[in-house]
Design a protein around this motif. Structure first.
Motif, PDB file in Angstrom:
ATOM      1  N   GLU A 271       4.815   5.313  -1.209  1.00 42.00           N
ATOM      2  CA  GLU A 271       4.251   4.230  -0.424  1.00 42.00           C
ATOM      3  C   GLU A 271       4.846   2.878  -1.569  1.00 42.00           C
ATOM      4  OE1 GLU A 271       2.504   3.685   2.615  1.00 42.00           O
ATOM      5  OE2 GLU A 271       3.721   5.584   2.785  1.00 42.00           O
ATOM      6  N   HIS A 272       6.127   2.462  -1.547  1.00 38.37           N
ATOM      7  CA  HIS A 272       6.434   1.789  -2.860  1.00 38.37           C
ATOM      8  C   HIS A 272       6.267   0.325  -2.506  1.00 38.37           C
ATOM      9  CE1 HIS A 272       8.341   5.292  -4.278  1.00 38.37           C
ATOM     10  NE2 HIS A 272       9.217   5.276  -3.187  1.00 38.37           N
ATOM     11  N   ASP A 273       6.081  -0.051  -1.086  1.00 38.33           N
ATOM     12  CA  ASP A 273       5.970  -1.446  -0.783  1.00 38.33           C
ATOM     13  C   ASP A 273       4.455  -1.741  -1.482  1.00 38.33           C
ATOM     14  OD1 ASP A 273       6.980  -4.060   0.465  1.00 38.33           O
ATOM     15  OD2 ASP A 273       5.151  -3.535   1.606  1.00 38.33           O
ATOM     16  N   GLY A 274       3.487  -0.910  -0.983  1.00 37.50           N
ATOM     17  CA  GLY A 274       2.134  -1.093  -1.299  1.00 37.50           C
ATOM     18  C   GLY A 274       1.932  -0.965  -2.745  1.00 37.50           C
ATOM     19  N   ALA A 275       2.592  -0.075  -3.384  1.00 41.86           N
ATOM     20  CA  ALA A 275       2.531  -0.086  -4.941  1.00 41.86           C
ATOM     21  C   ALA A 275       3.212  -1.412  -5.416  1.00 41.86           C
ATOM     22  CB  ALA A 275       3.363   1.117  -5.422  1.00 41.86           C
ATOM     23  N   TYR A 276       4.185  -2.024  -5.034  1.00 42.02           N
ATOM     24  CA  TYR A 276       4.968  -3.338  -5.551  1.00 42.02           C
ATOM     25  C   TYR A 276       3.691  -4.275  -5.551  1.00 42.02           C
ATOM     26  CZ  TYR A 276       7.639  -7.464  -5.369  1.00 42.02           C
ATOM     27  OH  TYR A 276       8.250  -8.408  -5.853  1.00 42.02           O
ATOM     28  N   GLN A 277       3.274  -4.257  -4.250  1.00 40.49           N
ATOM     29  CA  GLN A 277       2.139  -5.512  -4.062  1.00 40.49           C
ATOM     30  C   GLN A 277       1.043  -5.361  -5.210  1.00 40.49           C
ATOM     31  OE1 GLN A 277       2.678  -7.983  -2.187  1.00 40.49           O
ATOM     32  NE2 GLN A 277       4.661  -7.026  -1.015  1.00 40.49           N
ATOM     33  N   LEU A 278       0.581  -4.351  -5.142  1.00 41.00           N
ATOM     34  CA  LEU A 278      -0.739  -4.281  -6.098  1.00 41.00           C
ATOM     35  C   LEU A 278      -0.346  -4.355  -7.603  1.00 41.00           C
ATOM     36  CD1 LEU A 278      -2.085  -0.716  -4.734  1.00 41.00           C
ATOM     37  CD2 LEU A 278      -3.253  -2.948  -4.973  1.00 41.00           C
TER      38      LEU A 278
END
Length: 579
Positions: A271-278
């Motif tokens: 879930e790279h997009d969620g990881a990026y935002q965090l």
């Protein structure tokens, strides 16, 4: 009349004074409020006269003495409480520690504070004790020798276990965490870390069961949910992973440690997009100003969602913060050579080179495993995992690498491995050889040939009724000459070849007059098995044996053991490893 009436009324309102302990206590408190310590001291002494068995009166008296700088006398009063009035007044030891500190008797202060912390289950003065510990540590110019705090029972041990996990000493950490959880079943952090310890050593069933216990006790535990999702991913349970991802997507962590845990978990789960935002949130909050690993995690997430230029900026920042690291250089090289149409390489949310790269470098190294990598928890956990779940060739590599690490964790892992009925016998023999090379002399319990047995000597697992000193001398001479030029698996195969030859010809074993000729023949054959360049003249010079003797012994061993088939098998094995 009026005067009489007033006089009578006044007489009626006179209240007799009760001179008891409470009276003098109240007077003492009033005097303290006005900073009249001498009066407070006098009143507390009077209170003791009325209630000689009340420990609080003595503690109050000791407190006033301390305020007046009479620390020695204060401690004498406190000692009287402990010795004769009420030994359960554990806080007296805390008061005494403060008095000793004020007298600059720091060793005694440390001793008194330690006794208080080790015996007070309520922890009434925990915060104050922390401050006093810091002060004593500064004055003593060393950490305080206080190892346990009863009110925080398990926390010291838990911190120690976490340290062991971070150092890659997983077996020791597991034992400590199991003991903590047994004593304190509701200690959720210890349960979560125990699950990780099981996971790092490849005990997936235990790790999942432990996490499920956490979630039964505390269904919303974020660390447990994140760990379970990662465990399920490794077990290939896709439906369960997706269900947990849906739960995590609805979670908005506020605490920094929760934010970081969820970010890394989402990245590992793809879930790279969620990881990026965090990760970006963490950077904005100033968490990563001097932390190269956080910039690396953000770069991995950015690269995974196609933000290549941002990833490049992040990895360049990693290089500035950690110039000696190979991690950023590895990924920047990838970005420099990457074809836009080409599928991206596998990226890792660990601040290390990918394990495959490290393992490849280790197997090619002529100088063994660097000390830093030996202690690297990711490398160590990868080794432990591969020993349990890798293919044949990988397990063989790990066994050899363990021989270069050679610590107690390795010993325990290999000891468990050789006792496992489901593992290959050749691999177990190689593991036994490595254990012996580590200096382990005592008998080992191994499952070989379909049964468990104690392995006592070099002739492990084979049915030789005796083991002659000259047979052992051949092996030892060969090992001395091969040391540093052949790896452990090659040396193991030499030993195996010799034992197999002796077993096949027994009881008609050739008479061994000179061990040099036999040791040279074994090295020659081992080199040939592994397609190493070697000649009869080379080994003859090394072992000071004649070429004709070596040639004769080589021919005999070859005929008895059928080495051509073995050479073909080893060649196939080497090709697998190099792929």
């Amino acid at each position: 009349m009026d005067k009489k009436r007033v006089s009578a009324n006044t007489h009626m309102k006179v209240i007799p004074i009760r001179l008891d302990a409470s009276f003098f206590f109240e007077r003492a408190v009033q005097s303290l409020d006005r900073y009249h310590y001498d009066k407070a001291l006098k009143y507390f002494r009077r209170a003791i006269e009325f209630e000689k068995d009340n420990p609080m009166n003595y503690c109050n008296l000791a407190g006033v003495l301390s305020e007046m700088g009479q620390f020695e006398e204060s401690n004498q009063v406190l000692q009287e409480v402990i010795d004769t009035i009420d030994p359960s007044m554990i806080e007296c030891h805390y008061y005494m520690a403060n008095n000793y500190a004020n007298m600059e008797r720091f060793e005694l202060a440390e001793e008194a504070l330690g006794y208080y912390l080790e015996n007070d289950p309520k922890g009434s003065f925990l915060e104050e004790s922390d401050e006093l510990m810091d002060y004593l540590s500064y004055e003593l110019q060393r950490p305080t020798r206080i190892k346990q705090i009863k009110a925080r029972e398990g926390l010291f041990e838990h911190d120690g276990a976490r340290g062991l996990l971070e150092e890659g000493r997983f077996t020791e950490a597991t034992r400590m965490l199991e003991a903590i959880v047994e004593k304190q079943p509701d200690f959720m952090a210890a349960r979560n870390n125990l699950a990780l310890a099981y996971y790092y050593t490849g005990l997936f069933d235990k790790s999942v069961a432990t996490i499920k216990e956490v979630l039964e006790l505390e269904p919303g535990n974020l660390h447990a949910l994140c760990n379970l999702a990662i465990f399920y991913q490794h077990l290939g349970l896709e439906a369960e992973v997706q269900e947990l991802i849906r739960t995590l997507r609805k979670t908005y962590p506020m605490q920094l440690d929760h934010m970081f845990k969820m970010a890394t978990t989402m990245g590992i789960l793809g879930e790279h997009d969620g990881a990026y935002q965090l990760f970006k949130r963490l950077l904005k909050l100033g968490e990563g100003e001097s932390d190269p690993s956080l910039f690396h995690y953000t770069a991995v997430a950015a690269c995974s969602i196609g933000r290549y230029e941002e990833a490049r900026r992040m990895w360049k920042q990693v290089q500035k913060l950690d110039p000696g690291s190979e991690v950023a250089a590895y990924y920047l090289r990838y970005l420099d050579t990457k074809d836009e149409s080409q599928e991206a390489i596998k990226l890792h949310y660990h601040y290390h080179l990918p394990f495959e790269e490290q393992f490849r470098a280790l197997t090619k190294s002529e100088h063994g495993i660097p000390e830093g990598l030996k202690e690297d928890p990711l490398v160590r956990s990868s080794f432990f995992w591969a020993l349990r779940h890798g293919d044949y060739a990988t397990k063989l590599q790990v066994i050899q690498a363990f021989g270069l690490i050679g610590d107690n964790e390795v010993r325990e892992a290999l000891t468990d491995f050789i006792a496992d009925a489901n593992e290959d016998d050749y691999l177990k023999r190689a593991a036994i050889f490595v254990l012996r090379d580590m200096g382990i002399k005592e008998p080992l319990m191994a499952h070989l040939g379909g049964e468990s047995r104690m392995v006592k000597d070099a002739a492990f697992g084979l049915n030789l009724p005796t083991w002659e000193a000259k047979w052992q001398a051949v092996i030892e001479l060969a090992h001395r000459n091969m040391h540093g030029r052949y790896d452990l698996i090659e040396q193991h195969d030499l030993e195996t070849m010799w034992i197999e030859f002796l077993t096949r010809v027994y009881p008609n074993v050739p008479r061994i007059t000179k061990v040099e000729g036999w040791a040279a023949a074994l090295e020659y054959l081992t080199a040939k098995m592994y397609h190493r360049a070697i000649s009869y003249h080379e080994v003859a010079a090394r072992y000071q044996a004649s070429v004709s003797t070596i040639r004769k012994n080589v021919k005999l061993i070859d005929e008895v053991c059928g080495l051509k088939d073995k050479m073909d098998a080893i060649l196939s094995q080497l090709l697998k490893i190099k792929q």
